[in-house]
Design a protein around this motif. Structure first.
Motif, PDB file in Angstrom:
ATOM      1  N   CYS A   1       1.166  -5.452   2.789  1.00 43.06           N
ATOM      2  CA  CYS A   1       0.058  -5.944   3.389  1.00 43.06           C
ATOM      3  C   CYS A   1       0.032  -7.503   3.085  1.00 43.06           C
TER       4      CYS A   1
ATOM      5  N   GLU B   1       0.793  -1.148  -0.112  1.00 45.16           N
ATOM      6  CA  GLU B   1       0.010   0.117  -0.043  1.00 45.16           C
ATOM      7  C   GLU B   1       0.803   1.196   0.011  1.00 45.16           C
TER       8      GLU B   1
ATOM      9  N   TYR C   1      -4.931   5.425  -0.629  1.00 50.27           N
ATOM     10  CA  TYR C   1      -3.885   4.509  -0.770  1.00 50.27           C
ATOM     11  C   TYR C   1      -3.705   3.785  -2.331  1.00 50.27           C
TER      12      TYR C   1
ATOM     13  N   GLN D   1      -2.941   0.205  -3.943  1.00 48.65           N
ATOM     14  CA  GLN D   1      -2.535  -1.100  -3.681  1.00 48.65           C
ATOM     15  C   GLN D   1      -1.890  -1.516  -4.740  1.00 48.65           C
TER      16      GLN D   1
ATOM     17  N   GLU E   1      -4.465  -0.940  -7.612  1.00 50.16           N
ATOM     18  CA  GLU E   1      -5.762  -0.516  -7.353  1.00 50.16           C
ATOM     19  C   GLU E   1      -6.008   0.672  -6.400  1.00 50.16           C
ATOM     20  N   LYS E   2      -7.022   1.355  -6.650  1.00 48.70           N
ATOM     21  CA  LYS E   2      -7.145   2.546  -5.636  1.00 48.70           C
ATOM     22  C   LYS E   2      -7.892   2.096  -4.606  1.00 48.70           C
ATOM     23  N   LYS E   3      -7.595   2.479  -3.198  1.00 50.61           N
ATOM     24  CA  LYS E   3      -8.249   2.101  -2.142  1.00 50.61           C
ATOM     25  C   LYS E   3      -8.136   3.183  -1.051  1.00 50.61           C
ATOM     26  N   ASP E   4      -8.984   4.165  -0.969  1.00 51.57           N
ATOM     27  CA  ASP E   4      -9.176   5.206   0.120  1.00 51.57           C
ATOM     28  C   ASP E   4      -8.084   5.954  -0.248  1.00 51.57           C
TER      29      ASP E   4
ATOM     30  N   LYS F   1       1.426   5.712  -0.640  1.00 49.12           N
ATOM     31  CA  LYS F   1       0.915   6.944  -0.541  1.00 49.12           C
ATOM     32  C   LYS F   1       1.896   8.028  -0.966  1.00 49.12           C
TER      33      LYS F   1
ATOM     34  N   ARG G   1      -2.831 -10.846   2.949  1.00 48.34           N
ATOM     35  CA  ARG G   1      -4.294 -11.137   3.250  1.00 48.34           C
ATOM     36  C   ARG G   1      -4.190 -12.226   4.282  1.00 48.34           C
TER      37      ARG G   1
END
Lengths: 298, 261
Positions: free
Chosen positions: A284, A225, A253, A255, A248-251, A227, A286
Protein backbone atom coordinates in the motif's frame (compact mmCIF):
# COMPACT_ATOMS: atom_id res chain seq x y z
CA UNK A 1 18.66 19.11 -15.53
CA UNK A 2 19.90 20.90 -12.40
CA UNK A 3 19.97 24.33 -13.97
CA UNK A 4 17.96 26.77 -11.86
CA UNK A 5 15.60 28.76 -14.03
CA UNK A 6 13.66 30.46 -11.28
CA UNK A 7 14.62 31.34 -7.77
CA UNK A 8 12.56 32.95 -5.02
CA UNK A 9 14.13 34.16 -1.81
CA UNK A 10 12.06 35.19 1.21
CA UNK A 11 9.13 36.13 -0.96
CA UNK A 12 6.49 37.93 1.07
CA UNK A 13 3.24 39.55 0.06
CA UNK A 14 1.10 41.39 2.55
CA UNK A 15 -2.33 42.90 2.02
CA UNK A 16 -2.55 45.25 4.95
CA UNK A 17 -2.01 43.14 8.05
CA UNK A 18 -2.75 39.90 6.21
CA UNK A 19 0.27 38.02 4.92
CA UNK A 20 -0.80 36.13 1.81
CA UNK A 21 2.71 34.72 1.41
CA UNK A 22 5.43 34.72 4.07
CA UNK A 23 9.15 34.24 3.54
CA UNK A 24 8.75 31.74 0.75
CA UNK A 25 11.97 30.45 -0.78
CA UNK A 26 12.24 27.85 -3.48
CA UNK A 27 13.98 27.09 -6.76
CA UNK A 28 12.55 25.80 -9.98
CA UNK A 29 14.88 23.61 -11.96
CA UNK A 30 14.91 23.17 -15.69
CA UNK A 31 12.74 20.23 -16.74
CA UNK A 32 11.07 20.02 -13.35
CA UNK A 33 7.32 19.61 -13.05
CA UNK A 34 6.53 21.33 -9.80
CA UNK A 35 3.10 21.10 -8.25
CA UNK A 36 2.04 23.82 -5.84
CA UNK A 37 -0.45 22.47 -3.35
CA UNK A 38 -2.44 24.20 -0.72
CA UNK A 39 -6.00 24.79 0.42
CA UNK A 40 -7.96 27.85 -0.66
CA UNK A 41 -6.26 31.02 0.53
CA UNK A 42 -2.91 29.34 1.04
CA UNK A 43 -1.13 31.77 -1.28
CA UNK A 44 -0.77 29.63 -4.41
CA UNK A 45 -2.16 32.18 -6.84
CA UNK A 46 -0.40 35.07 -5.10
CA UNK A 47 2.88 33.20 -5.43
CA UNK A 48 2.26 32.57 -9.12
CA UNK A 49 1.16 36.20 -9.51
CA UNK A 50 4.47 37.39 -8.08
CA UNK A 51 6.37 35.02 -10.34
CA UNK A 52 4.46 36.37 -13.35
CA UNK A 53 4.89 40.04 -12.52
CA UNK A 54 1.27 40.90 -11.77
CA UNK A 55 1.62 41.02 -7.99
CA UNK A 56 4.33 43.16 -6.40
CA UNK A 57 6.12 41.36 -3.60
CA UNK A 58 6.16 43.29 -0.34
CA UNK A 59 9.56 41.79 0.42
CA UNK A 60 12.00 39.31 -1.04
CA UNK A 61 13.66 38.63 -4.35
CA UNK A 62 12.68 36.61 -7.34
CA UNK A 63 14.67 35.95 -10.44
CA UNK A 64 13.99 34.22 -13.75
CA UNK A 65 17.10 32.92 -15.48
CA UNK A 66 15.83 32.55 -19.01
CA UNK A 67 18.62 34.44 -20.71
CA UNK A 68 16.77 37.74 -20.93
CA UNK A 69 17.70 41.14 -19.59
CA UNK A 70 14.37 42.02 -18.01
CA UNK A 71 11.54 40.28 -16.22
CA UNK A 72 9.03 41.22 -18.91
CA UNK A 73 11.21 39.78 -21.67
CA UNK A 74 11.67 36.63 -19.60
CA UNK A 75 7.91 36.28 -19.36
CA UNK A 76 7.73 35.92 -23.14
CA UNK A 77 9.35 32.51 -22.64
CA UNK A 78 6.66 31.56 -20.15
CA UNK A 79 3.22 30.37 -21.08
CA UNK A 80 0.81 31.00 -18.26
CA UNK A 81 -2.78 30.54 -17.30
CA UNK A 82 -3.43 32.29 -14.02
CA UNK A 83 -6.76 31.75 -12.20
CA UNK A 84 -8.97 31.99 -15.28
CA UNK A 85 -8.61 32.74 -18.97
CA UNK A 86 -8.71 36.45 -19.68
CA UNK A 87 -9.57 37.59 -23.18
CA UNK A 88 -11.63 40.30 -24.86
CA UNK A 89 -15.22 39.00 -25.08
CA UNK A 90 -15.73 40.63 -28.47
CA UNK A 91 -12.79 38.85 -30.07
CA UNK A 92 -12.77 35.33 -31.45
CA UNK A 93 -10.21 32.69 -30.50
CA UNK A 94 -7.95 33.43 -33.43
CA UNK A 95 -7.90 37.18 -32.75
CA UNK A 96 -7.30 36.59 -29.05
CA UNK A 97 -4.27 34.47 -29.80
CA UNK A 98 -3.04 37.01 -32.35
CA UNK A 99 -2.77 39.52 -29.51
CA UNK A 100 -0.79 37.06 -27.42
CA UNK A 101 1.41 36.27 -30.42
CA UNK A 102 2.11 39.99 -30.92
CA UNK A 103 3.22 40.39 -27.32
CA UNK A 104 5.40 37.30 -27.28
CA UNK A 105 6.83 37.93 -30.73
CA UNK A 106 5.51 34.61 -31.96
CA UNK A 107 4.72 34.07 -35.65
CA UNK A 108 1.01 33.94 -36.40
CA UNK A 109 1.35 30.58 -38.12
CA UNK A 110 1.74 28.98 -34.69
CA UNK A 111 -1.77 30.00 -33.69
CA UNK A 112 -3.34 27.20 -35.73
CA UNK A 113 -1.13 24.62 -34.06
CA UNK A 114 -2.04 25.85 -30.56
CA UNK A 115 -5.75 25.85 -31.37
CA UNK A 116 -5.55 22.36 -32.80
CA UNK A 117 -3.72 21.07 -29.73
CA UNK A 118 -6.56 22.16 -27.46
CA UNK A 119 -9.30 21.13 -29.87
CA UNK A 120 -10.59 24.59 -30.69
CA UNK A 121 -9.60 24.88 -34.33
CA UNK A 122 -13.15 24.30 -35.58
CA UNK A 123 -14.49 26.96 -33.20
CA UNK A 124 -11.76 29.52 -33.87
CA UNK A 125 -14.14 32.06 -35.36
CA UNK A 126 -16.54 31.98 -32.41
CA UNK A 127 -16.47 34.93 -30.05
CA UNK A 128 -14.89 34.36 -26.66
CA UNK A 129 -18.08 35.52 -24.92
CA UNK A 130 -20.01 32.70 -26.57
CA UNK A 131 -17.64 29.99 -25.33
CA UNK A 132 -18.53 27.59 -22.53
CA UNK A 133 -16.41 27.60 -19.38
CA UNK A 134 -14.46 24.59 -20.59
CA UNK A 135 -13.81 26.13 -24.00
CA UNK A 136 -12.59 29.33 -22.38
CA UNK A 137 -10.23 27.26 -20.30
CA UNK A 138 -8.99 25.48 -23.42
CA UNK A 139 -8.36 28.82 -25.09
CA UNK A 140 -6.39 29.89 -22.02
CA UNK A 141 -4.29 26.77 -22.41
CA UNK A 142 -3.83 27.45 -26.12
CA UNK A 143 -2.56 30.90 -25.21
CA UNK A 144 -0.18 29.39 -22.67
CA UNK A 145 1.36 26.89 -25.10
CA UNK A 146 1.45 29.35 -28.00
CA UNK A 147 4.95 29.69 -29.38
CA UNK A 148 6.24 26.62 -27.54
CA UNK A 149 7.45 28.45 -24.40
CA UNK A 150 10.22 27.01 -22.23
CA UNK A 151 8.15 27.24 -19.06
CA UNK A 152 4.47 26.62 -18.41
CA UNK A 153 2.75 28.07 -15.37
CA UNK A 154 -0.72 26.65 -14.99
CA UNK A 155 -3.10 27.60 -12.21
CA UNK A 156 -6.01 25.16 -11.99
CA UNK A 157 -5.81 24.28 -15.70
CA UNK A 158 -8.68 21.79 -15.58
CA UNK A 159 -11.19 24.20 -14.06
CA UNK A 160 -14.55 23.77 -15.75
CA UNK A 161 -13.30 21.13 -18.16
CA UNK A 162 -15.24 17.88 -18.58
CA UNK A 163 -13.76 14.46 -17.79
CA UNK A 164 -12.53 13.82 -21.33
CA UNK A 165 -11.09 17.32 -21.40
CA UNK A 166 -9.24 16.75 -18.12
CA UNK A 167 -7.59 13.68 -19.64
CA UNK A 168 -6.63 15.79 -22.69
CA UNK A 169 -5.11 18.46 -20.47
CA UNK A 170 -3.20 15.84 -18.49
CA UNK A 171 -1.97 14.33 -21.73
CA UNK A 172 -0.91 17.77 -22.95
CA UNK A 173 1.04 18.44 -19.76
CA UNK A 174 2.70 15.04 -19.88
CA UNK A 175 3.64 15.65 -23.52
CA UNK A 176 5.23 18.97 -22.56
CA UNK A 177 7.06 17.28 -19.70
CA UNK A 178 8.44 14.63 -22.07
CA UNK A 179 9.74 17.41 -24.28
CA UNK A 180 11.75 18.72 -21.36
CA UNK A 181 9.58 21.74 -20.58
CA UNK A 182 9.56 23.15 -17.10
CA UNK A 183 6.08 23.18 -15.64
CA UNK A 184 4.60 24.76 -12.58
CA UNK A 185 1.17 23.45 -11.77
CA UNK A 186 -1.16 24.68 -9.06
CA UNK A 187 -4.16 22.49 -8.60
CA UNK A 188 -6.45 21.31 -5.88
CA UNK A 189 -6.98 18.03 -7.76
CA UNK A 190 -4.17 16.16 -6.04
CA UNK A 191 -4.60 13.04 -8.11
CA UNK A 192 -3.81 15.18 -11.14
CA UNK A 193 -0.70 16.62 -9.47
CA UNK A 194 0.50 13.19 -8.40
CA UNK A 195 0.14 11.87 -11.95
CA UNK A 196 2.04 14.62 -13.70
CA UNK A 197 4.39 16.28 -11.21
CA UNK A 198 7.90 15.28 -10.27
CA UNK A 199 8.10 17.67 -7.32
CA UNK A 200 5.66 19.36 -4.97
CA UNK A 201 5.56 22.38 -2.75
CA UNK A 202 2.93 22.52 -0.02
CA UNK A 203 1.67 25.88 1.22
CA UNK A 204 -0.58 26.72 4.11
CA UNK A 205 -1.61 30.24 5.01
CA UNK A 206 1.21 31.59 2.92
CA UNK A 207 3.97 29.58 4.53
CA UNK A 208 5.89 26.69 3.08
CA UNK A 209 5.05 23.43 4.82
CA UNK A 210 6.94 20.96 2.70
CA UNK A 211 8.82 20.67 -0.57
CA UNK A 212 10.67 18.01 -2.48
CA UNK A 213 10.22 15.29 -5.05
CA UNK A 214 7.05 13.19 -4.83
CA UNK A 215 9.22 10.22 -3.74
CA UNK A 216 10.84 12.27 -0.99
CA UNK A 217 7.57 13.68 0.20
CA UNK A 218 5.93 10.27 0.28
CA UNK A 219 9.00 8.53 1.69
CA UNK A 220 8.10 6.11 4.46
CA UNK A 221 4.53 6.31 3.30
CA UNK A 222 4.44 2.71 1.99
CA UNK A 223 3.47 -0.32 3.99
CA UNK A 224 2.24 -3.86 3.56
CA UNK A 225 -1.14 -5.13 4.54
CA UNK A 226 -0.94 -8.75 5.65
CA UNK A 227 -3.53 -11.32 6.50
CA UNK A 228 -3.16 -14.81 7.95
CA UNK A 229 -5.44 -17.30 9.69
CA UNK A 230 -3.63 -16.90 13.02
CA UNK A 231 -3.41 -13.18 13.41
CA UNK A 232 -1.86 -13.20 16.87
CA UNK A 233 0.94 -15.51 15.77
CA UNK A 234 1.49 -13.33 12.68
CA UNK A 235 1.81 -10.25 14.90
CA UNK A 236 4.32 -12.06 17.09
CA UNK A 237 6.43 -13.20 14.13
CA UNK A 238 6.38 -9.80 12.43
CA UNK A 239 7.47 -8.07 15.62
CA UNK A 240 10.70 -9.98 15.31
CA UNK A 241 11.31 -8.99 11.67
CA UNK A 242 14.72 -7.28 11.64
CA UNK A 243 13.90 -4.20 9.59
CA UNK A 244 10.40 -3.47 10.70
CA UNK A 245 9.31 -0.06 11.92
CA UNK A 246 5.80 -0.42 13.12
CA UNK A 247 2.85 -2.83 13.12
CA UNK A 248 -0.72 -1.63 13.33
CA UNK A 249 -3.95 -3.50 13.29
CA UNK A 250 -6.57 -2.33 10.85
CA UNK A 251 -9.81 -4.26 10.42
CA UNK A 252 -8.81 -7.84 9.59
CA UNK A 253 -5.34 -6.79 8.37
CA UNK A 254 -2.05 -6.01 9.95
CA UNK A 255 -0.39 -2.92 8.57
CA UNK A 256 3.30 -3.67 8.49
CA UNK A 257 5.69 -0.70 8.11
CA UNK A 258 9.20 -1.68 7.07
CA UNK A 259 12.29 0.04 5.73
CA UNK A 260 12.25 0.94 2.05
CA UNK A 261 14.54 -1.87 0.85
CA UNK A 262 12.34 -4.67 2.16
CA UNK A 263 10.39 -6.47 -0.55
CA UNK A 264 7.10 -8.27 -0.23
CA UNK A 265 8.66 -11.64 -1.07
CA UNK A 266 11.15 -11.20 1.82
CA UNK A 267 8.25 -10.82 4.24
CA UNK A 268 6.40 -13.75 2.72
CA UNK A 269 9.48 -15.97 2.94
CA UNK A 270 10.13 -14.83 6.53
CA UNK A 271 6.61 -15.76 7.59
CA UNK A 272 6.66 -19.06 5.67
CA UNK A 273 9.93 -20.07 7.36
CA UNK A 274 8.22 -19.53 10.70
CA UNK A 275 5.23 -21.63 9.83
CA UNK A 276 2.81 -18.91 8.83
CA UNK A 277 1.03 -19.00 5.56
CA UNK A 278 -0.06 -15.55 4.45
CA UNK A 279 -3.49 -15.53 2.88
CA UNK A 280 -2.99 -11.97 1.59
CA UNK A 281 -0.10 -9.57 1.15
CA UNK A 282 -0.61 -6.16 -0.40
CA UNK A 283 1.75 -3.24 -0.92
CA UNK A 284 0.00 0.00 0.00
CA UNK A 285 1.12 3.51 -0.67
CA UNK A 286 -0.31 6.63 0.80
CA UNK A 287 -1.69 8.89 -1.89
CA UNK A 288 -0.53 12.45 -2.18
CA UNK A 289 -4.03 13.49 -1.17
CA UNK A 290 -3.90 11.53 2.09
CA UNK A 291 -0.44 12.86 2.80
CA UNK A 292 -1.51 16.39 1.99
CA UNK A 293 -4.51 16.23 4.31
CA UNK A 294 -2.32 14.91 7.10
CA UNK A 295 0.32 17.60 6.57
CA UNK A 296 -2.31 20.31 6.68
CA UNK A 297 -3.75 18.93 9.92
CA UNK A 298 -0.40 19.20 11.68
CA UNK B 1 7.75 50.43 -30.56
CA UNK B 2 6.13 49.29 -33.81
CA UNK B 3 5.03 46.13 -32.02
CA UNK B 4 3.19 48.16 -29.37
CA UNK B 5 1.58 50.44 -31.97
CA UNK B 6 0.37 47.43 -33.98
CA UNK B 7 -0.91 45.78 -30.82
CA UNK B 8 -2.75 48.93 -29.72
CA UNK B 9 -4.34 49.34 -33.10
CA UNK B 10 -5.39 45.70 -33.19
CA UNK B 11 -7.24 46.14 -29.88
CA UNK B 12 -8.76 49.51 -30.72
CA UNK B 13 -10.06 48.49 -34.13
CA UNK B 14 -11.98 45.57 -32.68
CA UNK B 15 -13.61 47.68 -29.95
CA UNK B 16 -16.99 48.81 -31.21
CA UNK B 17 -17.45 51.67 -28.75
CA UNK B 18 -14.21 53.21 -30.02
CA UNK B 19 -15.71 53.55 -33.48
CA UNK B 20 -19.08 54.66 -32.13
CA UNK B 21 -17.59 57.49 -30.08
CA UNK B 22 -15.27 58.55 -32.88
CA UNK B 23 -18.13 58.59 -35.33
CA UNK B 24 -20.06 60.65 -32.79
CA UNK B 25 -17.19 63.11 -32.62
CA UNK B 26 -17.02 63.43 -36.41
CA UNK B 27 -20.78 63.95 -36.69
CA UNK B 28 -20.90 66.55 -33.91
CA UNK B 29 -17.91 68.41 -35.27
CA UNK B 30 -19.22 68.28 -38.86
CA UNK B 31 -22.54 69.74 -37.79
CA UNK B 32 -20.85 72.44 -35.77
CA UNK B 33 -18.53 73.43 -38.59
CA UNK B 34 -21.28 73.34 -41.18
CA UNK B 35 -23.78 75.28 -39.09
CA UNK B 36 -21.16 77.56 -37.62
CA UNK B 37 -19.83 78.53 -41.02
CA UNK B 38 -23.29 79.54 -42.13
CA UNK B 39 -24.30 81.27 -38.92
CA UNK B 40 -21.22 83.37 -38.64
CA UNK B 41 -21.42 84.32 -42.28
CA UNK B 42 -25.02 85.34 -41.74
CA UNK B 43 -24.25 87.43 -38.67
CA UNK B 44 -21.32 89.08 -40.33
CA UNK B 45 -23.39 89.96 -43.37
CA UNK B 46 -26.08 91.40 -41.12
CA UNK B 47 -23.61 93.32 -39.04
CA UNK B 48 -23.63 97.03 -39.35
CA UNK B 49 -20.19 97.29 -37.87
CA UNK B 50 -18.22 98.73 -40.71
CA UNK B 51 -15.03 96.87 -39.93
CA UNK B 52 -16.68 93.56 -40.68
CA UNK B 53 -17.70 94.54 -44.18
CA UNK B 54 -14.16 94.18 -45.33
CA UNK B 55 -14.08 90.64 -44.12
CA UNK B 56 -17.12 89.39 -45.97
CA UNK B 57 -15.00 88.78 -49.02
CA UNK B 58 -12.91 86.32 -47.08
CA UNK B 59 -15.32 84.91 -44.47
CA UNK B 60 -13.36 81.79 -43.86
CA UNK B 61 -10.64 83.71 -42.10
CA UNK B 62 -13.02 84.68 -39.32
CA UNK B 63 -14.09 81.12 -38.82
CA UNK B 64 -10.79 79.92 -37.49
CA UNK B 65 -11.22 81.13 -33.91
CA UNK B 66 -14.72 79.75 -33.77
CA UNK B 67 -13.80 76.26 -34.91
CA UNK B 68 -10.56 76.03 -33.01
CA UNK B 69 -12.38 76.94 -29.85
CA UNK B 70 -15.55 74.92 -30.28
CA UNK B 71 -13.89 71.68 -31.46
CA UNK B 72 -12.68 71.38 -27.86
CA UNK B 73 -16.29 70.83 -26.77
CA UNK B 74 -16.32 67.47 -28.52
CA UNK B 75 -12.88 66.23 -27.54
CA UNK B 76 -14.23 64.60 -24.35
CA UNK B 77 -16.17 62.28 -26.68
CA UNK B 78 -12.82 61.00 -27.91
CA UNK B 79 -11.64 60.64 -24.33
CA UNK B 80 -14.70 58.51 -23.51
CA UNK B 81 -13.81 56.13 -26.35
CA UNK B 82 -10.47 55.18 -24.83
CA UNK B 83 -11.56 55.54 -21.21
CA UNK B 84 -14.16 52.83 -21.85
CA UNK B 85 -11.59 50.43 -23.26
CA UNK B 86 -9.13 51.16 -20.48
CA UNK B 87 -11.68 50.43 -17.75
CA UNK B 88 -13.09 47.40 -19.54
CA UNK B 89 -9.61 45.91 -19.84
CA UNK B 90 -9.12 46.24 -16.11
CA UNK B 91 -12.54 44.81 -15.32
CA UNK B 92 -11.94 41.81 -17.58
CA UNK B 93 -8.41 41.30 -16.25
CA UNK B 94 -6.92 41.27 -19.75
CA UNK B 95 -4.28 43.80 -18.70
CA UNK B 96 -3.10 41.19 -16.23
CA UNK B 97 -2.94 38.67 -19.05
CA UNK B 98 -0.93 41.09 -21.20
CA UNK B 99 1.60 41.50 -18.40
CA UNK B 100 1.75 37.73 -17.95
CA UNK B 101 2.30 37.33 -21.68
CA UNK B 102 5.34 39.57 -21.54
CA UNK B 103 4.42 43.24 -21.55
CA UNK B 104 6.03 45.44 -18.95
CA UNK B 105 3.92 48.01 -17.14
CA UNK B 106 5.86 50.72 -19.00
CA UNK B 107 4.90 49.16 -22.33
CA UNK B 108 1.25 49.07 -21.29
CA UNK B 109 1.44 52.76 -20.43
CA UNK B 110 3.26 53.49 -23.66
CA UNK B 111 0.37 51.79 -25.44
CA UNK B 112 -2.06 54.17 -23.73
CA UNK B 113 0.15 57.08 -24.74
CA UNK B 114 -0.03 55.92 -28.36
CA UNK B 115 -3.82 55.77 -28.05
CA UNK B 116 -3.84 59.41 -26.90
CA UNK B 117 -1.47 60.40 -29.73
CA UNK B 118 -3.52 58.51 -32.31
CA UNK B 119 -6.73 60.22 -31.24
CA UNK B 120 -5.06 63.63 -31.06
CA UNK B 121 -3.85 63.21 -34.64
CA UNK B 122 -7.28 61.95 -35.64
CA UNK B 123 -9.01 64.93 -33.99
CA UNK B 124 -6.60 67.37 -35.57
CA UNK B 125 -6.86 65.93 -39.09
CA UNK B 126 -10.65 65.69 -38.82
CA UNK B 127 -10.84 69.35 -37.84
CA UNK B 128 -8.57 70.40 -40.70
CA UNK B 129 -10.52 68.38 -43.26
CA UNK B 130 -13.93 69.52 -42.02
CA UNK B 131 -12.95 73.18 -42.04
CA UNK B 132 -11.57 72.77 -45.54
CA UNK B 133 -14.69 70.98 -46.76
CA UNK B 134 -17.43 73.02 -45.06
CA UNK B 135 -15.80 76.40 -44.68
CA UNK B 136 -13.82 76.40 -47.88
CA UNK B 137 -10.42 77.06 -46.39
CA UNK B 138 -7.31 76.41 -48.31
CA UNK B 139 -4.24 74.79 -46.84
CA UNK B 140 -1.91 77.77 -47.13
CA UNK B 141 -4.33 79.92 -45.15
CA UNK B 142 -4.63 77.19 -42.64
CA UNK B 143 -1.01 76.90 -41.80
CA UNK B 144 -0.72 80.59 -41.11
CA UNK B 145 -2.49 79.59 -37.92
CA UNK B 146 0.14 77.05 -36.88
CA UNK B 147 0.20 78.29 -33.30
CA UNK B 148 -3.51 77.72 -32.84
CA UNK B 149 -3.27 74.37 -34.59
CA UNK B 150 -0.59 73.33 -32.11
CA UNK B 151 -2.93 74.58 -29.39
CA UNK B 152 -5.69 72.30 -30.70
CA UNK B 153 -3.35 69.31 -30.49
CA UNK B 154 -2.15 70.27 -27.02
CA UNK B 155 -5.68 70.74 -25.75
CA UNK B 156 -6.85 67.44 -27.21
CA UNK B 157 -3.81 65.66 -25.79
CA UNK B 158 -4.54 67.21 -22.41
CA UNK B 159 -8.20 66.21 -22.36
CA UNK B 160 -7.35 62.65 -23.42
CA UNK B 161 -4.59 62.41 -20.81
CA UNK B 162 -6.97 63.62 -18.13
CA UNK B 163 -9.55 61.07 -19.29
CA UNK B 164 -7.05 58.20 -19.13
CA UNK B 165 -5.87 59.37 -15.73
CA UNK B 166 -9.43 59.34 -14.39
CA UNK B 167 -10.03 55.94 -16.03
CA UNK B 168 -7.02 54.56 -14.20
CA UNK B 169 -8.24 55.80 -10.84
CA UNK B 170 -11.94 54.97 -11.18
CA UNK B 171 -12.64 51.30 -11.81
CA UNK B 172 -16.11 51.64 -13.39
CA UNK B 173 -16.96 53.18 -16.78
CA UNK B 174 -20.02 55.08 -15.59
CA UNK B 175 -18.16 56.31 -12.52
CA UNK B 176 -15.17 57.48 -14.54
CA UNK B 177 -17.27 59.31 -17.13
CA UNK B 178 -19.36 60.89 -14.35
CA UNK B 179 -16.25 62.04 -12.49
CA UNK B 180 -14.76 63.34 -15.75
CA UNK B 181 -17.83 65.42 -16.53
CA UNK B 182 -18.46 66.44 -12.92
CA UNK B 183 -14.86 67.54 -12.49
CA UNK B 184 -14.95 69.61 -15.67
CA UNK B 185 -18.33 71.29 -15.34
CA UNK B 186 -18.99 71.29 -11.59
CA UNK B 187 -16.04 70.68 -9.32
CA UNK B 188 -13.48 72.94 -10.98
CA UNK B 189 -15.82 75.94 -11.49
CA UNK B 190 -17.38 75.66 -8.03
CA UNK B 191 -14.06 75.15 -6.32
CA UNK B 192 -12.71 78.11 -8.27
CA UNK B 193 -15.59 80.37 -7.27
CA UNK B 194 -15.44 79.13 -3.69
CA UNK B 195 -11.76 79.97 -3.38
CA UNK B 196 -12.29 83.30 -5.08
CA UNK B 197 -15.21 84.39 -2.92
CA UNK B 198 -13.89 83.15 0.36
CA UNK B 199 -10.17 83.72 0.08
CA UNK B 200 -9.93 86.00 -2.93
CA UNK B 201 -7.72 83.47 -4.61
CA UNK B 202 -8.25 83.77 -8.32
CA UNK B 203 -6.96 80.32 -9.20
CA UNK B 204 -9.79 78.85 -11.24
CA UNK B 205 -8.07 79.52 -14.51
CA UNK B 206 -5.13 77.40 -13.40
CA UNK B 207 -7.20 74.26 -12.86
CA UNK B 208 -6.41 71.54 -15.42
CA UNK B 209 -9.64 71.36 -17.41
CA UNK B 210 -9.97 75.14 -17.30
CA UNK B 211 -6.46 75.41 -18.67
CA UNK B 212 -7.22 72.91 -21.45
CA UNK B 213 -10.61 74.35 -22.40
CA UNK B 214 -9.36 77.95 -22.41
CA UNK B 215 -6.01 77.11 -23.95
CA UNK B 216 -7.37 78.58 -27.17
CA UNK B 217 -9.08 81.89 -26.46
CA UNK B 218 -12.82 82.06 -26.77
CA UNK B 219 -13.99 83.83 -29.92
CA UNK B 220 -16.52 85.79 -27.88
CA UNK B 221 -14.76 88.93 -29.05
CA UNK B 222 -15.61 88.10 -32.64
CA UNK B 223 -18.63 90.32 -32.92
CA UNK B 224 -18.72 93.88 -31.92
CA UNK B 225 -14.99 94.51 -31.82
CA UNK B 226 -12.43 95.55 -34.31
CA UNK B 227 -11.32 93.24 -37.09
CA UNK B 228 -7.82 93.09 -35.69
CA UNK B 229 -9.16 92.14 -32.32
CA UNK B 230 -11.49 89.55 -33.80
CA UNK B 231 -8.65 87.95 -35.68
CA UNK B 232 -6.44 87.76 -32.64
CA UNK B 233 -6.53 84.48 -30.92
CA UNK B 234 -3.89 83.61 -28.42
CA UNK B 235 -2.94 80.58 -26.45
CA UNK B 236 -3.36 80.93 -22.70
CA UNK B 237 -0.98 79.04 -20.46
CA UNK B 238 0.37 76.54 -23.04
CA UNK B 239 3.27 75.76 -20.70
CA UNK B 240 0.89 74.98 -17.86
CA UNK B 241 -1.17 72.73 -20.16
CA UNK B 242 1.98 70.82 -21.11
CA UNK B 243 2.91 70.58 -17.43
CA UNK B 244 -0.51 69.12 -16.58
CA UNK B 245 -0.09 66.53 -19.34
CA UNK B 246 3.25 65.57 -17.84
CA UNK B 247 1.72 65.38 -14.37
CA UNK B 248 -1.08 63.09 -15.59
CA UNK B 249 1.31 60.71 -17.32
CA UNK B 250 3.72 60.80 -14.40
CA UNK B 251 0.82 60.02 -12.07
CA UNK B 252 -0.30 57.15 -14.27
CA UNK B 253 3.24 55.82 -14.36
CA UNK B 254 3.60 55.91 -10.59
CA UNK B 255 0.17 54.40 -10.01
CA UNK B 256 0.81 51.59 -12.50
CA UNK B 257 4.28 50.95 -11.15
CA UNK B 258 3.26 50.78 -7.51
CA UNK B 259 -0.02 48.91 -7.82
CA UNK B 260 -0.61 45.26 -8.67
CA UNK B 261 -2.02 44.82 -12.18
Amino acid sequence: MNEIIFSAQNLTKKYGALAAVSDLSFDLLKGQVLGILGPNGSGKTTTLGMMLGVVRPTKGDLQWSLGESSASRSRRHIGALLEKPRFYPWMNAEESLKLTAMIRGVHRSEIAQALEMVGLWDRRKDLFKNYSLGMKQRLGLASAILGDPDVLVLDEPTNGIDAAGIADVRHLIIEQRKRGKTILLASHILDEVEKVCSHVLVLKQGTLLQQGSIEEVLKGQTWYELKARDEERLFEVLSQFPRHEKIEKKDSYLQFFVSKDVRGEDINQYCYDRGILLSEIKLCRRSLEEHFIEVLKK
Amino acid sequence: MIRIIKWEWFRLKSYRSFWTFNLGYVICLSMTVWMGARLIEFFLQQSAVSEFQSLIGQPSLQLYPFFFYFSGFFEPILAFSIMGLSIKERELGVLKQHVIDGFSKEELLLGKFFQACLLTIFAWITLVILIQVFAGLNTSEFFQKWKELAGVALRCGGILSFGLFVALLIPRSIGAVTIFIAWSVLIEPFLGYFLEWNFEWSVKKYFPMQVFSHLIDSPSQLLGVSVEKAMEQNLSFPGLAALYILIFWGGMYLYTKLKDV
